[in-house]
Design a protein around this motif. Structure first.
Motif, PDB file in Angstrom:
ATOM      1  N   THR A 197       0.813  -1.219   0.000  1.00  0.00           N
ATOM      2  CA  THR A 197       0.000   0.000   0.000  1.00  0.00           C
ATOM      3  C   THR A 197       0.846   1.267   0.000  1.00  0.00           C
ATOM      4  OG1 THR A 197      -0.130   0.101   2.422  1.00  0.00           O
ATOM      5  CG2 THR A 197      -1.805  -1.206   1.292  1.00  0.00           C
ATOM      6  N   THR A 198       2.178   1.117   0.112  1.00  0.00           N
ATOM      7  CA  THR A 198       3.076   2.277   0.151  1.00  0.00           C
ATOM      8  C   THR A 198       4.363   1.953  -0.602  1.00  0.00           C
ATOM      9  OG1 THR A 198       4.254   1.590   2.155  1.00  0.00           O
ATOM     10  CG2 THR A 198       2.229   2.876   2.465  1.00  0.00           C
ATOM     11  N   PRO A 239       2.236   5.109 -10.329  1.00  0.00           N
ATOM     12  CA  PRO A 239       3.415   5.862 -10.776  1.00  0.00           C
ATOM     13  C   PRO A 239       4.512   5.960  -9.720  1.00  0.00           C
ATOM     14  CG  PRO A 239       1.391   7.030 -11.319  1.00  0.00           C
ATOM     15  CD  PRO A 239       1.010   5.916 -10.392  1.00  0.00           C
ATOM     16  N   MET A 240       4.134   5.836  -8.453  1.00  0.00           N
ATOM     17  CA  MET A 240       5.111   5.904  -7.369  1.00  0.00           C
ATOM     18  C   MET A 240       5.941   4.631  -7.277  1.00  0.00           C
ATOM     19  SD  MET A 240       2.407   7.512  -4.607  1.00  0.00           S
ATOM     20  CE  MET A 240       3.482   7.294  -3.205  1.00  0.00           C
ATOM     21  N   MET A 241       5.508   3.552  -7.958  1.00  0.00           N
ATOM     22  CA  MET A 241       6.158   2.252  -7.801  1.00  0.00           C
ATOM     23  C   MET A 241       6.694   1.680  -9.109  1.00  0.00           C
ATOM     24  SD  MET A 241       3.534   0.482  -5.098  1.00  0.00           S
ATOM     25  CE  MET A 241       3.000   1.355  -3.625  1.00  0.00           C
ATOM     26  N   THR A 242       6.640   2.458 -10.169  1.00  0.00           N
ATOM     27  CA  THR A 242       7.063   1.916 -11.469  1.00  0.00           C
ATOM     28  C   THR A 242       8.566   1.642 -11.536  1.00  0.00           C
ATOM     29  OG1 THR A 242       7.169   4.189 -12.301  1.00  0.00           O
ATOM     30  CG2 THR A 242       5.168   2.929 -12.788  1.00  0.00           C
ATOM     31  N   ASP A 243       9.317   2.183 -10.587  1.00  0.00           N
ATOM     32  CA  ASP A 243      10.769   1.985 -10.621  1.00  0.00           C
ATOM     33  C   ASP A 243      11.229   0.800  -9.779  1.00  0.00           C
ATOM     34  OD1 ASP A 243      10.212   3.044  -8.130  1.00  0.00           O
ATOM     35  OD2 ASP A 243      11.999   4.324  -8.069  1.00  0.00           O
ATOM     36  N   GLY A 302      -5.081   0.161  -3.615  1.00  0.00           N
ATOM     37  CA  GLY A 302      -5.528   1.514  -3.340  1.00  0.00           C
ATOM     38  C   GLY A 302      -6.581   1.575  -2.259  1.00  0.00           C
ATOM     39  N   TYR A 303      -6.899   2.804  -1.841  1.00  0.00           N
ATOM     40  CA  TYR A 303      -7.802   2.972  -0.698  1.00  0.00           C
ATOM     41  C   TYR A 303      -9.229   2.540  -1.003  1.00  0.00           C
ATOM     42  CZ  TYR A 303     -10.386   7.018  -2.501  1.00  0.00           C
ATOM     43  OH  TYR A 303     -11.211   7.836  -3.231  1.00  0.00           O
ATOM     44  N   GLU A 304      -9.572   2.367  -2.289  1.00  0.00           N
ATOM     45  CA  GLU A 304     -10.941   1.964  -2.634  1.00  0.00           C
ATOM     46  C   GLU A 304     -11.204   0.491  -2.360  1.00  0.00           C
ATOM     47  OE1 GLU A 304      -9.100   3.583  -6.572  1.00  0.00           O
ATOM     48  OE2 GLU A 304      -8.507   2.251  -4.931  1.00  0.00           O
ATOM     49  N   ALA A 342      -2.975   6.644  -8.280  1.00  0.00           N
ATOM     50  CA  ALA A 342      -1.958   7.502  -7.666  1.00  0.00           C
ATOM     51  C   ALA A 342      -0.744   6.693  -7.221  1.00  0.00           C
ATOM     52  CB  ALA A 342      -2.548   8.252  -6.482  1.00  0.00           C
ATOM     53  N   LEU A 343      -0.985   5.456  -6.757  1.00  0.00           N
ATOM     54  CA  LEU A 343       0.107   4.636  -6.248  1.00  0.00           C
ATOM     55  C   LEU A 343       0.985   4.057  -7.358  1.00  0.00           C
ATOM     56  CD1 LEU A 343      -1.779   2.678  -3.437  1.00  0.00           C
ATOM     57  CD2 LEU A 343       0.048   4.359  -3.097  1.00  0.00           C
TER      58      LEU A 343
END
Length: 360
Positions: free
Chosen positions: A175-176, A221-225, A195-197, A218-219
């Motif tokens: 989740t993070t 793109p934060m984890m694509t790397d 995600g939160y949903e 939202a999550l």
């Protein structure tokens, strides 16, 4: 460490989420697989013998890939604990203090439940409950199921390596960003980005963490790397949702809530009634289990949401008899109705039709 194991190929980029407590039946897994999706058995809360029987049942009727989801006990997770002091001795003392505080909080909550339902036996919590984690690891390893996913934490690297050696693809729910990097470092082959949903329990690796309010779009793109495939979860109810998730970098989506009313789902009668009750709205609560989970706000949530301590699985054990009695009575104000933010899209239909509706 054994080589990375790729996700099994399926005709549709869809995973039917493992939903513990009844919905994820062998019938649903078989129907999902035959429709070209990846079905998942939910091992959480099950006796090992029942898990063995369900795996055998699916295999007897379906020759393609499917998976099993396991809950990671806190003491078996490689998720780091947050300790405010650099001192190891202080860290141990802090942990012992938290344990004592947890036990006091749980006992106080138990007293409240006893007062609320004096005719129900509210058990003393089993502080050693680990959901038969090691037994279930043995079972999935021996069965060589195609996929094993983990929720509530990150399995230790030696566990991932052991499953890799059996040819099993390992997924970890995150989740993070922190959880994502921890899971990849442990050897995860792919991540379920929740995600939160999402309905049901949030997959936070620490039970005391307050879940963020980021959706999977939202999550991602934060984890694509992080270097492994990503599976988007939470709020997937239409082909458009699937298309947007794939466009944001996911290789597949995981959907659960939209299958709750599927013909093949083992969703209880009380939950089915709750999902169609216009009075109820969505919320995230610890009231039933001590872990944050998204479901429908009912009388039990109204009464106990602010009172339940963040202690899992002890709180879950305490409330289980009350929920069972409510389910027997068809009382939707006393059961946990786990469902995602898009629960109103759930419909009665064969699972294959629902898979079709999610396919872009």
């Amino acid at each position: 460490m054994a080589a990375t194991i790729e996700m099994p190929a399926t005709r549709r980029p869809i995973v039917v989420a493992p939903m513990a407590g009844g919905p994820s039946t062998p019938d649903l897994v078989v129907a999902a697989g035959e429709a070209g999706a990846l079905g998942m058995l939910a091992a959480g809360y099950k006796r090992p013998a029942d898990l063995i029987a369900e795996i055998a049942d699916v295999r007897e009727r379906f020759t393609g890939p499917f998976g099993v989801n396991l809950f990671v006990p806190a003491d078996a997770s490689c998720a780091p604990e947050r300790v405010d002091s650099d001192s190891a001795a202080t860290g141990v003392a802090d942990a012992e203090g938290r344990d004592r505080a947890d036990r006091v909080a749980v006992e106080a909550f138990r007293d409240l439940l006893v007062q609320a339902a004096p005719d129900v036996h509210v058990p003393t919590p089993d502080w050693h409950d680990r959901d038969h984690y090691e037994d279930k690891l043995d079972i999935v390893e021996a069965a060589r199921v195609a996929v094993v996913s983990f929720t509530f934490g990150c399995p230790q690297p030696h566990v991932v390596e052991r499953l890799h050696e059996a040819g099993i693809c390992v997924l970890v729910t995150v989740t993070t960003e922190e959880e994502a990097h921890t899971a990849v470092a442990a050897g995860a082959d792919a991540l379920v980005v929740q995600g939160y949903e999402a309905g049901g329990h949030r997959g936070t690796h620490r039970v005391t963490d307050a879940p963020n309010q980021l959706d999977h779009l939202a999550l991602l793109p934060m984890m694509t790397d992080v270097g492994v495939p990503l599976i988007a979860a939470g709020g997937i109810t239409t082909a458009g949702d699937t298309r947007r998730a794939l466009g944001a970098g996911a290789v597949a989506v995981q959907a659960g809530t939209t299958f709750l009313l599927a013909d093949e789902a083992g969703t209880t009668a009380a939950t089915r009634m709750g999902l169609t009750d216009p009075r109820l709205g969505s919320c995230v609560t610890r009231a039933f289990s001590g872990r944050p989970a998204r479901g429908l706000r009912n009388g039990f949530v109204d009464r106990f949401d602010a009172l339940a301590p963040a202690v899992y699985p002890a709180v879950d054990q305490l409330t289980k008899p009350l929920r069972a009695r409510a389910a027997q009575r068809g009382d939707i104000d006393g059961v946990s109705i786990w469902a995602g933010a898009g629960w109103r899209a759930a419909r009665e239909a064969p699972a294959a039709d629902i898979v079709d509706s999610l396919t872009p």
